[in-house]
Motif scaffolding. Structure first.
Motif, short mmCIF file in Angstrom:
data_model
loop_
_atom_site.label_atom_id
_atom_site.label_comp_id
_atom_site.label_asym_id
_atom_site.label_seq_id
_atom_site.Cartn_x
_atom_site.Cartn_y
_atom_site.Cartn_z
N GLU A 367 31.13 31.37 59.82
CA GLU A 367 32.21 30.44 60.16
C GLU A 367 32.57 29.69 58.89
O GLU A 367 31.73 28.98 58.33
N PRO A 368 33.80 29.81 58.36
CA PRO A 368 34.89 30.62 58.91
C PRO A 368 34.64 32.10 58.72
O PRO A 368 33.64 32.49 58.14
N GLU A 369 35.56 32.90 59.22
CA GLU A 369 35.38 34.35 59.17
C GLU A 369 35.27 34.85 57.74
O GLU A 369 35.75 34.24 56.80
N CYS A 370 34.66 36.02 57.61
CA CYS A 370 34.50 36.63 56.30
C CYS A 370 35.82 37.19 55.78
O CYS A 370 36.74 37.46 56.54
N ALA A 371 35.84 37.37 54.47
CA ALA A 371 36.95 38.09 53.86
C ALA A 371 36.76 39.57 54.13
O ALA A 371 35.65 40.09 54.01
N GLY A 372 37.83 40.26 54.50
CA GLY A 372 37.76 41.69 54.78
C GLY A 372 38.03 42.52 53.54
O GLY A 372 38.31 41.99 52.46
N TRP A 373 37.96 43.84 53.72
CA TRP A 373 38.13 44.73 52.57
C TRP A 373 39.50 44.58 51.91
O TRP A 373 39.63 44.67 50.69
N SER A 374 40.54 44.36 52.70
CA SER A 374 41.87 44.18 52.12
C SER A 374 41.89 42.95 51.22
O SER A 374 42.56 42.93 50.19
N ASP A 375 41.13 41.91 51.59
CA ASP A 375 41.04 40.71 50.73
C ASP A 375 40.32 41.05 49.43
O ASP A 375 40.69 40.56 48.36
N TRP A 376 39.29 41.86 49.52
CA TRP A 376 38.55 42.27 48.32
C TRP A 376 39.44 43.09 47.38
O TRP A 376 39.43 42.87 46.17
N THR A 377 40.20 44.03 47.92
CA THR A 377 41.04 44.86 47.06
C THR A 377 42.14 44.03 46.41
O THR A 377 42.48 44.26 45.24
N ARG A 378 42.69 43.06 47.14
CA ARG A 378 43.69 42.18 46.53
C ARG A 378 43.07 41.33 45.42
O ARG A 378 43.68 41.15 44.36
N ALA A 379 41.85 40.84 45.66
CA ALA A 379 41.18 40.04 44.64
C ALA A 379 40.93 40.86 43.40
O ALA A 379 41.13 40.39 42.26
N TRP A 380 40.47 42.10 43.58
CA TRP A 380 40.18 42.95 42.42
C TRP A 380 41.46 43.28 41.65
O TRP A 380 41.50 43.26 40.43
N SER A 381 42.52 43.58 42.39
CA SER A 381 43.80 43.90 41.75
C SER A 381 44.34 42.74 40.95
O SER A 381 45.05 42.94 39.95
N SER A 382 44.02 41.52 41.35
CA SER A 382 44.53 40.34 40.65
C SER A 382 43.94 40.20 39.24
O SER A 382 44.46 39.43 38.43
N LEU A 383 42.87 40.93 38.95
CA LEU A 383 42.23 40.82 37.63
C LEU A 383 43.02 41.57 36.56
O LEU A 383 42.80 41.33 35.37
N GLY A 384 43.88 42.48 36.97
CA GLY A 384 44.71 43.19 36.01
C GLY A 384 43.97 44.28 35.24
O GLY A 384 42.80 44.50 35.40
#
Length: 384
Positions: A367-384
């Motif tokens: 609580e709150p809910e976990c970040a899902g895989w789509s959140d992980w891929t967006r985070a990784w993509s943000s690194l450039g």
């Protein structure tokens, strides 16, 4: 070079393939299949989906073929379809008609939760109890098995002796701790790298209260992403396949970085002074498992296949061809001296410390809910 191409294709699938996926991990469960109660007559054919290097037919090397002997001994004619990534394994199992697949750890849980895999009657698998007990538990849900472990490995912290002696993942993730190695650091190009960084922050910044590096809240994922963003300019190379890491270390450009036993073996054979650190935070790992589709049309042939590939002889061939640890320690008696020691096969303490990969799921107990895989891929993509 033939073996290298096979290794690279699978490493890419395990380490970088999921970068391509930004979809949700939510699954719509299908009807649950029942496990086969007893062995029946072979149906005569078998449709397999696999990563490269796990169902070899002698195409890359005539001496590397464990499909043909299986066909001759069982009468099951095998059709092998190859997927390039873990995400592709997931998507094709969800939408296609295969009897079984070689499933990477990143996709295994989603396929089980989505009802895509059938429960396995382990009493029909001759070698099941000889497979590593930790790996067997990883493919179970409430005492029901959904697969048969095939291979496994760890995500290693490599370094050049004489130039570095890291004791922490901070040497590759923390801008302050890694200062002596700036512009000489190698990362893997995969959201999976987030888990290794989270493992570091779990110990380095306890106020975040990270319990599981694959079960991060939005706040925890943001903290890990910020650390990676700060460190990114100090990284020499983000590698898409193992050859890039081997090249960086072999010419002396890289001093520390992420890698696996394959890279370590190639560099050692080339005379490079590369060693494996023992980071105090621990290490992440991965596994593959053969699984039966819930829509399998040839389950008897699939059980025969799983019995075949779990024999020490085929486990040995797979381990050699792929450069990975076999799930059955009996294969060590057939492998070259030092192979199993280098891969920690049978090292109970080492295996039990590994944090094995799985797909981050937004549906968790946090609580709150976990970040899902789509959140992980967006985070990784943000690194450039």
């Amino acid at each position: 070079m033939k073996r290298l191409r096979a290794v690279l294709a699978v490493c890419t699938a395990l380490c970088t393939g999921l970068v391509l996926s930004a979809c949700s991990t939510e699954e719509k469960a299908e009807g649950r299949a029942e496990p086969l109660r007893s062995a029946g007559a072979a149906e005569g054919s078998l449709q397999l989906l696999t990563l490269p290097g796990y169902a070899e037919e002698g195409f890359e090397d005539r001496g590397v073929d464990w499909v043909t002997p299986f066909e001759e001994s069982t009468g099951c004619q095998v059709t092998v379809r190859t997927a390039g990534t873990a995400q592709e394994i997931h998507d094709r199992m969800a939408g296609g008609f295969y009897d079984g697949a070689l499933v990477p750890s990143e996709a295994f849980g989603r396929l089980v939760d989505g009802g895509r895999l059938a429960p396995v009657n382990t009493r029909l698998l001759d070698s099941y109890k000889s497979l590593d007990v930790r790996l067997r538990r990883l493919v179970e849900r409430e005492d029901t098995s959904y697969g048969m472990p095939a291979t496994w490995g760890a995500d290693l912290l490599l370094f050049e002796t004489g130039k570095a002696q890291p004791a922490s993942w901070g040497a590759v993730f923390d801008p302050r701790e890694s200062k002596p190695y700036h512009k000489r650091i190698v990362w893997r190009d995969s959201p999976h790298t987030i888990a290794s960084a989270a493992l570091y922050l779990k110990h380095r910044k306890r106020s975040l209260k990270i319990r599981d590096p694959y079960e991060l809240s939005a706040e925890q994922l943001e903290a890990v992403t910020e650390l990676l963003q700060e460190q990114r300019p100090n990284v020499l190379r983000v590698t898409e396949d193992p050859t890039q890491a081997v090249e960086a270390f072999s010419v002396g450009d890289a001093v520390v970085g992420m890698g696996g036993t394959y890279e370590l073996d190639v560099l050692a054979r080339g005379g490079r002074p590369i060693a494996v650190a023992s980071p105090k935070e621990g290490v992440t790992g991965w596994y593959t498992a053969w699984a039966i589709s819930s829509r399998a049309r040839n389950p008897n042939c699939m059980y025969r296949w799983m019995n075949w590939v779990s024999t020490p002889e085929v486990q040995k061939q797979t381990a050699e061809w792929r450069g990975v640890a076999p799930a059955d320690g009996r294969a060590c008696g057939l492998l070259r001296a030092g192979f199993c020691a280098a891969h920690h096969v049978g090292d109970r303490a080492y295996i039990d410390r590994l944090v094995f990969a799985r797909t981050p799921d937004a549906d968790c107990e946090k609580e709150p809910e976990c970040a899902g895989w789509s959140d992980w891929t967006r985070a990784w993509s943000s690194l450039g």
